[in-house]
Scaffold this motif. Structure first.
Motif, mmCIF file in Angstrom:
data_model
loop_
_atom_site.group_PDB
_atom_site.id
_atom_site.type_symbol
_atom_site.label_atom_id
_atom_site.label_comp_id
_atom_site.label_asym_id
_atom_site.label_seq_id
_atom_site.Cartn_x
_atom_site.Cartn_y
_atom_site.Cartn_z
ATOM 1 N N LYS A 75 0.818 -1.222 0.000
ATOM 2 C CA LYS A 75 0.000 0.000 0.000
ATOM 3 C C LYS A 75 0.853 1.275 0.000
ATOM 4 C CE LYS A 75 -3.407 -2.576 2.730
ATOM 5 N NZ LYS A 75 -4.214 -3.021 1.602
ATOM 6 N N ARG A 76 1.776 1.331 -0.946
ATOM 7 C CA ARG A 76 2.664 2.488 -1.035
ATOM 8 C C ARG A 76 3.162 2.652 -2.458
ATOM 9 N NH1 ARG A 76 8.648 0.408 1.006
ATOM 10 N NH2 ARG A 76 8.604 -1.554 -0.151
ATOM 11 N N VAL A 77 3.785 3.786 -2.730
ATOM 12 C CA VAL A 77 4.511 4.033 -3.969
ATOM 13 C C VAL A 77 5.984 4.192 -3.615
ATOM 14 C CG1 VAL A 77 4.880 5.627 -5.895
ATOM 15 C CG2 VAL A 77 2.554 5.115 -5.123
ATOM 16 N N PHE A 90 6.119 6.961 -0.594
ATOM 17 C CA PHE A 90 5.016 7.671 0.033
ATOM 18 C C PHE A 90 3.775 6.787 0.014
ATOM 19 C CE2 PHE A 90 5.119 8.977 -4.435
ATOM 20 C CZ PHE A 90 3.795 8.913 -4.845
ATOM 21 N N GLY A 91 2.824 7.127 0.872
ATOM 22 C CA GLY A 91 1.601 6.351 0.978
ATOM 23 C C GLY A 91 1.479 5.672 2.319
ATOM 24 N N GLY A 92 1.073 4.407 2.304
ATOM 25 C CA GLY A 92 0.764 3.654 3.510
ATOM 26 C C GLY A 92 -0.716 3.334 3.539
ATOM 27 N N GLY A 93 -1.084 2.303 4.266
ATOM 28 C CA GLY A 93 -2.457 1.847 4.280
ATOM 29 C C GLY A 93 -3.387 2.783 5.021
ATOM 30 N N GLY A 94 -4.587 2.996 4.464
ATOM 31 C CA GLY A 94 -5.575 3.829 5.135
ATOM 32 C C GLY A 94 -6.526 4.493 4.172
ATOM 33 N N PHE A 95 -7.371 5.363 4.722
ATOM 34 C CA PHE A 95 -8.425 6.010 3.956
ATOM 35 C C PHE A 95 -8.236 7.523 3.863
ATOM 36 C CE2 PHE A 95 -10.056 2.369 6.355
ATOM 37 C CZ PHE A 95 -10.439 1.546 5.322
ATOM 38 N N PHE A 100 -3.390 4.656 0.931
ATOM 39 C CA PHE A 100 -3.898 3.783 -0.129
ATOM 40 C C PHE A 100 -4.525 2.520 0.439
ATOM 41 C CE2 PHE A 100 -0.012 5.715 -2.136
ATOM 42 C CZ PHE A 100 -0.675 6.499 -3.069
ATOM 43 N N ASP A 101 -5.394 1.937 -0.382
ATOM 44 C CA ASP A 101 -5.850 0.572 -0.171
ATOM 45 C C ASP A 101 -5.854 -0.099 -1.543
ATOM 46 O OD1 ASP A 101 -6.800 -1.737 0.869
ATOM 47 O OD2 ASP A 101 -8.794 -1.012 1.403
ATOM 48 N N ASP A 118 -6.271 4.302 -6.640
ATOM 49 C CA ASP A 118 -6.391 3.823 -5.261
ATOM 50 C C ASP A 118 -7.602 2.893 -5.213
ATOM 51 O OD1 ASP A 118 -6.225 3.517 -2.542
ATOM 52 O OD2 ASP A 118 -6.755 5.586 -2.040
ATOM 53 N N THR A 119 -7.392 1.636 -5.617
ATOM 54 C CA THR A 119 -8.474 0.757 -6.062
ATOM 55 C C THR A 119 -9.574 0.553 -5.033
ATOM 56 O OG1 THR A 119 -6.830 -0.410 -7.399
ATOM 57 C CG2 THR A 119 -8.979 -1.455 -7.125
#
Length: 231
Positions: A75-77, A90-95, A100-101, A118-119
């Motif tokens: 869940k990142r770029v 950058f990014g990380g899991g979340g809303f 991203f998710d 961000d599917t």
């Protein structure tokens, strides 16, 4: 090096060298313009270390040659230089904005903005770097009425044209949607089957100099295009 396990995306540099998201080998590979293997990077791992990948699916290059990879399962770029040396992430899991998710498709538009599908948050996010080029922040986000399935093949890709319009694929529905750079919906391409007995399943896309939107049709095993110059 030079072998694959479900490669899902490819990006070509100005010198003709190219980078492949070797998805289920959980790595990125670089090749020369003649197809000679140069380098690979990544190991299968859940985490945020530079070489930890979990099914990377999208890959894009900017005008400076930096390589952007959607590390989908993590869940990142992740960002590399043209020699696959790690730069940042950058990014990380979340809303929340910037999180991203299941990030999949990624593209860089003419202004250098990074656009990500961000599917499972069912949205498209746009990012911009600061003056160092190493810190990224979310500049825009818009929801899409798409990407409701969570199957292994429902992995959307996106691309931009010369006017920075955004095209997204909606594989399980068999359609492509077009938005302007602000996220306003413009038009949908639903009837993209090449014949009555073929079912379209669009994945990767790109727009050529003649405004042809080319897309890979994973169900029909063909490469097809739509002219979008007047639509």
């Amino acid at each position: 090096g030079g072998t694959f396990n479900e490669p899902w995306d490819v990006a070509v540099a100005e010198d003709g060298s190219f980078f492949v998201a070797d998805t289920f080998n959980h790595r990125i590979q670089k090749f020369s313009s003649t197809g000679k293997f140069i380098k690979m990077w990544g190991v299968f791992a859940q985490g945020d270390s530079p070489d930890s990948f979990w099914g990377p699916r999208g890959i894009a290059l900017d005008q400076d040659g930096k390589v952007y990879v959607t590390d989908t399962g993590n869940k990142r770029v992740v960002v590399f230089d043209s020699n696959l040396n790690y730069l940042t992430q950058f990014g990380g899991g979340g809303f929340e904005a910037g999180q991203f998710d299941e990030p999949v498709g990624i593209s860089v538009n003419s202004t250098g903005q990074i656009i990500v599908a961000d599917t499972w948050n069912r949205r498209v996010q746009t990012f911009q770097s600061d003056s160092t080029g190493l810190e990224f922040f979310s500049t825009n986000s818009f929801d899409v009425s798409a990407w409701y399935g969570q199957g292994i093949d429902n992995k959307p890709y996106l691309t931009t044209d010369g006017e920075n319009n955004i095209f997204i694929s909606d594989p399980e529905v068999g359609r492509i949607l077009k938005f302007n750079s602000f996220g306003d919906f413009l038009v949908g391409y639903q009837d993209i089957n090449t014949s009555d007995d073929l079912i379209s399943y669009p994945f990767g896309m790109d727009v050529d100099a003649n405004d042809n939107l080319w897309f890979c049709d994973g169900a029909s095993n063909i490469l097809s295009f739509i002219n979008v110059s007047t639509q």
